[in-house]
Design a protein around this motif. Structure first.
Motif, short mmCIF file in Angstrom:
data_model
loop_
_atom_site.label_atom_id
_atom_site.label_comp_id
_atom_site.label_asym_id
_atom_site.label_seq_id
_atom_site.Cartn_x
_atom_site.Cartn_y
_atom_site.Cartn_z
N HIS A 5 2.75 -14.27 7.39
CA HIS A 5 1.66 -13.68 8.18
C HIS A 5 1.11 -14.74 9.12
O HIS A 5 1.12 -15.93 8.79
N PHE A 6 0.66 -14.31 10.30
CA PHE A 6 -0.08 -15.24 11.16
C PHE A 6 -1.38 -14.60 11.62
O PHE A 6 -1.45 -13.40 11.86
N THR A 7 -2.40 -15.41 11.70
CA THR A 7 -3.64 -15.07 12.41
C THR A 7 -3.86 -16.17 13.43
O THR A 7 -4.05 -17.33 13.06
N LEU A 8 -3.78 -15.81 14.70
CA LEU A 8 -3.97 -16.77 15.79
C LEU A 8 -5.34 -16.56 16.43
O LEU A 8 -5.75 -15.42 16.69
N SER A 9 -6.02 -17.66 16.70
CA SER A 9 -7.34 -17.63 17.32
C SER A 9 -7.24 -18.10 18.76
O SER A 9 -6.80 -19.23 19.02
N PHE A 10 -7.62 -17.26 19.71
CA PHE A 10 -7.63 -17.60 21.13
C PHE A 10 -9.07 -17.86 21.57
O PHE A 10 -9.88 -16.93 21.61
N PRO A 11 -9.44 -19.11 21.87
CA PRO A 11 -10.81 -19.42 22.30
C PRO A 11 -11.05 -18.95 23.73
O PRO A 11 -10.37 -19.39 24.66
N VAL A 114 -6.22 -17.37 3.02
CA VAL A 114 -6.52 -17.83 1.66
C VAL A 114 -5.48 -17.28 0.69
O VAL A 114 -5.04 -17.97 -0.22
N ASN A 115 -5.11 -16.02 0.86
CA ASN A 115 -4.01 -15.46 0.08
C ASN A 115 -3.35 -14.32 0.86
O ASN A 115 -3.93 -13.77 1.81
N LEU A 116 -2.13 -14.01 0.46
CA LEU A 116 -1.32 -13.01 1.16
C LEU A 116 -0.81 -11.98 0.17
O LEU A 116 -0.52 -12.30 -0.98
N TYR A 117 -0.67 -10.74 0.66
CA TYR A 117 -0.12 -9.67 -0.17
C TYR A 117 0.91 -8.90 0.63
O TYR A 117 0.73 -8.62 1.82
N SER A 118 2.00 -8.54 -0.03
CA SER A 118 2.99 -7.63 0.53
C SER A 118 3.40 -6.64 -0.55
O SER A 118 3.63 -7.03 -1.70
N ALA A 119 3.49 -5.37 -0.17
CA ALA A 119 3.90 -4.33 -1.12
C ALA A 119 5.39 -4.35 -1.37
O ALA A 119 5.86 -3.80 -2.36
N TYR A 120 6.15 -4.97 -0.48
CA TYR A 120 7.62 -5.02 -0.62
C TYR A 120 8.12 -6.38 -0.10
O TYR A 120 8.77 -6.47 0.93
N ASP A 177 -1.46 -3.72 -5.74
CA ASP A 177 -0.31 -2.92 -6.16
C ASP A 177 -0.77 -1.60 -6.78
O ASP A 177 -0.14 -0.55 -6.58
N LYS A 178 -1.86 -1.64 -7.53
CA LYS A 178 -2.38 -0.43 -8.16
C LYS A 178 -2.91 0.57 -7.14
O LYS A 178 -2.83 1.78 -7.34
N VAL A 179 -3.45 0.06 -6.03
CA VAL A 179 -3.94 0.96 -4.97
C VAL A 179 -2.79 1.80 -4.44
O VAL A 179 -2.91 3.02 -4.23
N GLY A 180 -1.64 1.15 -4.18
CA GLY A 180 -0.43 1.87 -3.82
C GLY A 180 -0.26 2.24 -2.37
O GLY A 180 0.79 2.78 -2.00
N THR A 181 -1.25 1.96 -1.53
CA THR A 181 -1.13 2.32 -0.11
C THR A 181 -1.19 1.15 0.86
O THR A 181 -0.79 1.32 2.01
N PRO A 182 -1.65 -0.06 0.47
CA PRO A 182 -1.59 -1.18 1.42
C PRO A 182 -0.16 -1.71 1.56
O PRO A 182 0.54 -1.90 0.57
N HIS A 183 0.25 -1.96 2.80
CA HIS A 183 1.56 -2.56 3.07
C HIS A 183 1.44 -4.09 3.00
O HIS A 183 2.19 -4.74 2.28
N PHE A 184 0.54 -4.63 3.79
CA PHE A 184 0.26 -6.07 3.80
C PHE A 184 -1.25 -6.24 3.76
O PHE A 184 -1.99 -5.38 4.22
N ALA A 185 -1.69 -7.38 3.21
CA ALA A 185 -3.13 -7.68 3.19
C ALA A 185 -3.33 -9.20 3.15
O ALA A 185 -2.51 -9.91 2.57
N GLN A 186 -4.42 -9.64 3.77
CA GLN A 186 -4.77 -11.06 3.81
C GLN A 186 -6.28 -11.23 3.81
O GLN A 186 -6.99 -10.45 4.43
N PHE A 187 -6.74 -12.26 3.11
CA PHE A 187 -8.10 -12.77 3.29
C PHE A 187 -7.96 -14.02 4.16
O PHE A 187 -7.20 -14.93 3.83
N VAL A 188 -8.70 -14.06 5.28
CA VAL A 188 -8.56 -15.16 6.24
C VAL A 188 -9.93 -15.75 6.55
O VAL A 188 -10.85 -15.02 6.94
N PRO A 189 -10.11 -17.08 6.39
CA PRO A 189 -11.38 -17.71 6.77
C PRO A 189 -11.51 -17.81 8.28
O PRO A 189 -10.57 -18.22 8.97
N LEU A 190 -12.68 -17.43 8.80
CA LEU A 190 -12.89 -17.37 10.24
C LEU A 190 -14.10 -18.20 10.66
O LEU A 190 -14.81 -18.75 9.81
N GLU A 191 -14.33 -18.25 11.96
CA GLU A 191 -15.44 -19.02 12.52
C GLU A 191 -16.78 -18.51 12.01
O GLU A 191 -16.92 -17.36 11.57
N ASP A 192 -17.78 -19.39 12.08
CA ASP A 192 -19.17 -19.04 11.73
C ASP A 192 -19.30 -18.51 10.31
O ASP A 192 -20.06 -17.57 10.04
#
Length: 282
Positions: A5-11, A114-120, A177-192
């Protein structure tokens, strides 16, 4: 091939540039989508304006970050040339003629999740497309991005939340996994002192949040202890309040790319299961 996964920040240069970019990006998205199709390693991608000073670009993909950025520079250079007109200290343009500079710049703007999730996690974009084609399956479902920004009370609380999320990493995976509908998920620390929770999911928003609170609500109950103006806890006992809070904290996506439109998590799991050799009993 591993998923990433990538999260890119454009200032951004100013609030005016943020507003202009929000208007100019949507017409550019067909070009980015064609580039993603040609590259063939991107599962999902989307932009969102985080604030008057920041644009985010998020993606779930196969392989190495540097290779993907080089491919994007070559295939979607004009899209990023347009974006960089609004960005502070951008790399050299045109991007397509300065691939190495673009790769270096994006690496410097990469925010580690902070962490990554993939259903497959074991299959690539190309694998999924090939399985769907071989089985003559076309997706009929509805997929949506969820881009929630949680404002944390202080720097100290922000550090605490990141620690909680890291410690609870494998538990969060099991819950999703129990939710059954998320494909990918991430918690990402951001500004402020903000935490972003970014997912791609199947179905309607209200049903997703309802299923979500049953299975992963405890994680958010923990986070909400450190969040500014949180909804009442526990989430599962205050479902409508949580739905209202999530809807208000959700950011609008710009250009939601899907490599295999309409295929749900369960569709993909079924394709993977059908592709495996069946054991023969004696």
């Amino acid at each position: 091939m591993s998923q990433n996964h990538f999260t890119l920040s454009f200032p951004l240069k100013s609030p005016v540039h943020a507003k202009l970019l929000a208007q100019q990006l949507p017409p550019l998205m067909p070009g980015l989508f064609r580039a993603n199709d040609a590259i063939g390693t991107v599962h999902y991608s989307r932009f969102t304006v985080l604030s008057e000073k920041t644009l985010l670009f998020l993606g779930d993909f196969d392989g190495e970050f540097g290779q993907l950025m080089a491919d994007l520079a070559r295939q979607a250079g004009p899209v990023f040339d347009a974006i960089f007109q609004h960005v502070e200290n951008p790399p050299s343009s045109p991007v397509a003629d300065n691939v190495d500079r673009f790769v270096e710049w994006t690496a410097s703007q990469l925010i580690d999740a902070v962490n990554l999730y993939s259903a497959y996690p074991s299959v690539s974009t190309k694998d999924i497309k090939a399985l769907a084609s071989a089985a003559d399956v076309t997706g009929g479902g509805e997929l949506n991005p969820f881009l929630v920004i949680l404002p944390i009370k202080s720097k100290l609380a922000f550090i605490e939340v990141k620690l909680i999320l890291r410690i609870r990493g494998s538990g969060t995976t099991k819950d999703l996994d129990k939710v059954g509908t998320p494909h990918f998920a991430q918690f990402v620390p951001l500004e402020d002192n903000q935490i972003g929770f970014f997912t791609v999911y199947d179905g309607s928003f209200d049903k997703y949040i309802a299923d979500f609170t049953k299975n992963i609500g405890e994680v958010f109950d923990l986070i909400f202890k450190f969040t500014k103006n949180p909804p009442p806890s526990p989430c599962r006992k205050h479902l409508q309040e949580f739905i209202d809070f999530a809807a208000g904290a959700n950011r609008a996506p710009i250009g939601f790319y899907q490599a295999y439109p309409g295929l749900s998590v369960q569709d993909i799991h079924a394709l993977i299961a059908d592709s495996k050799p069946q054991s023969v009993s004696a």
